[in-house]
Scaffold this active site. Sequence first.
Site, mmCIF file in Angstrom:
data_model
loop_
_atom_site.group_PDB
_atom_site.id
_atom_site.type_symbol
_atom_site.label_atom_id
_atom_site.label_comp_id
_atom_site.label_asym_id
_atom_site.label_seq_id
_atom_site.Cartn_x
_atom_site.Cartn_y
_atom_site.Cartn_z
ATOM 1 C CG HIS A 177 -1.820 1.194 1.339
ATOM 2 N ND1 HIS A 177 -3.148 1.069 1.674
ATOM 3 C CD2 HIS A 177 -1.619 2.517 1.146
ATOM 4 C CE1 HIS A 177 -3.718 2.268 1.675
ATOM 5 N NE2 HIS A 177 -2.803 3.162 1.369
ATOM 6 C CG HIS A 188 -0.773 7.105 -0.938
ATOM 7 N ND1 HIS A 188 -2.014 7.246 -1.513
ATOM 8 C CD2 HIS A 188 -0.968 6.433 0.225
ATOM 9 C CE1 HIS A 188 -2.926 6.691 -0.722
ATOM 10 N NE2 HIS A 188 -2.321 6.195 0.338
ATOM 11 C CG HIS A 203 -0.052 15.169 2.103
ATOM 12 N ND1 HIS A 203 -1.021 15.373 1.146
ATOM 13 C CD2 HIS A 203 -0.419 14.050 2.763
ATOM 14 C CE1 HIS A 203 -1.938 14.423 1.236
ATOM 15 N NE2 HIS A 203 -1.594 13.593 2.204
ATOM 16 C CB ALA A 250 -4.920 12.465 6.456
HETATM 17 N N1 LIG Z 1 -3.283 7.573 4.818
HETATM 18 C C1 LIG Z 1 -3.428 8.878 4.747
HETATM 19 O O1 LIG Z 1 -3.482 9.543 5.783
HETATM 20 N N2 LIG Z 1 -3.525 9.526 3.568
HETATM 21 C C2 LIG Z 1 -3.570 8.920 2.264
HETATM 22 C C3 LIG Z 1 -4.917 8.362 1.936
HETATM 23 C C4 LIG Z 1 -5.251 7.036 2.611
HETATM 24 O O2 LIG Z 1 -4.526 6.062 2.493
HETATM 25 O O3 LIG Z 1 -6.309 6.947 3.264
HETATM 26 C C5 LIG Z 1 -3.189 9.988 1.238
HETATM 27 O O4 LIG Z 1 -3.404 9.770 0.050
HETATM 28 O O5 LIG Z 1 -2.636 11.030 1.641
HETATM 29 ZN ZN LIG Z 2 -3.133 5.123 1.775
HETATM 30 ZN ZN LIG Z 3 -6.705 4.875 3.127
#
Ligand SMILES: NC(=O)N[C@@H](CC(=O)O)C(=O)O
Ligand SMILES: [Zn+2]
Ligand SMILES: [Zn+2]
Length: 354
Positions: free
Chosen positions: A18, A20, A256, A268
């Site tokens: 998982h 991003h 971020h 988040a």
């Molecule tokens: N985990 C997070 O706090 N943020 C994730 C989104 C997610 O995985 O829910 C994001 O894309 O910034």
């Molecule tokens: Zn995530």
């Molecule tokens: Zn998530």
Amino acid sequence: MPADAPKTLTLRRPDDWHLHLRDGAMLRGVVADSARHFARAIIMPNLVPPVVTTADAEAYRDRILDALPDGSRFQPLMTLYLTEHTAADDVAAGKASGLITAVKLYPAGATTNSYGGVRDLDKVMPVLERMAEIGLPLCVHGEVTTPEVDIFDREAVFIETVLDPLRRRLPELKVTMEHVTTKDGVDYILSAERNLAGSITTHHLIINRNAILVGGIRPHYYCLPVAKRESHRLALRKAATSGDARFFLGTDSAPHVDPLKECGCGCAGIYTSINTMSCLAHVFEEEGALDRLEAFTSLNGPAWYGLPVNAESITLTRSETPVTFPDKIQTGAGPVTVFDPMFPLHWVVEASHG
Ligand SMILES: NC(=O)N[C@@H](CC(=O)O)C(=O)O
Ligand SMILES: [Zn+2]
Ligand SMILES: [Zn+2]
């Protein structure tokens, strides 16, 4: 540490189930941190606009491959962002071509860039039925968005009111509960005989909700699902270090830029790609479970997703003096603060083989 404790640890090369990576300058700024230690990662589709079709996923995969350092063999495993307009045939074609590893369900409004997510599960049942037929897993951000539900209860309420009814309706669907943060989530996964597994992040093994709020508000510990109380963190540690094949690493490293976290309404997400393996070795050592780190990072995930384990391996070394990571990384999109586990790290990935 006991005198006879190991000072080096060799593991199959880990994967991140998982992750991003974002896009553009941010993608180019972060992807090498994942590619350094991980062979593969499931790439989250919550871009703006999201990765909805197989064609979107193919184009995004190409941008990721393009952003990799020369010679990297890092393999992005692509996902589709499920919407109420997703076409089952497109999903099936994506799986058949080998491009798509999973489909992601974001309840609308649950987290970063999820406004295009699903409001009414009935509308996506034809897609989910097709996925069950062809054996394509559904990855779930497991939180309800009902305003009346307390943010700390959103995972437990999701299990009871959405996930369990869905699994009873469609028992053949393989579901990954992403970033499990509660004992309720752990117990629910343990209660399932098949077709349910869970990813656990690095940071949820290390922080509880105090990290966000004690002594001042600390935006770099804010993520979703939000960290819970200590008893939940302990349940996650027990699950992750148990060796149980239903639990595996999904870092949910979610960069971020600092100005978007350090403000009146901060985003988040916690950035952990760069120091995850050091943090995890620390956690597993504390739990007396270094011998089960490989199951969590390198064996259980591939088994769940029906992929071979990596042929290559990595070696971690424990140094007497703490190893340091930058407080922030600089990306073309701006600075991103690195997760601070609040204890010194001694384990470092020192070599990759093969
Ligand atoms: N985990 C997070 O706090 N943020 C994730 C989104 C997610 O995985 O829910 C994001 O894309 O910034
Ligand atoms: Zn995530
Ligand atoms: Zn998530």
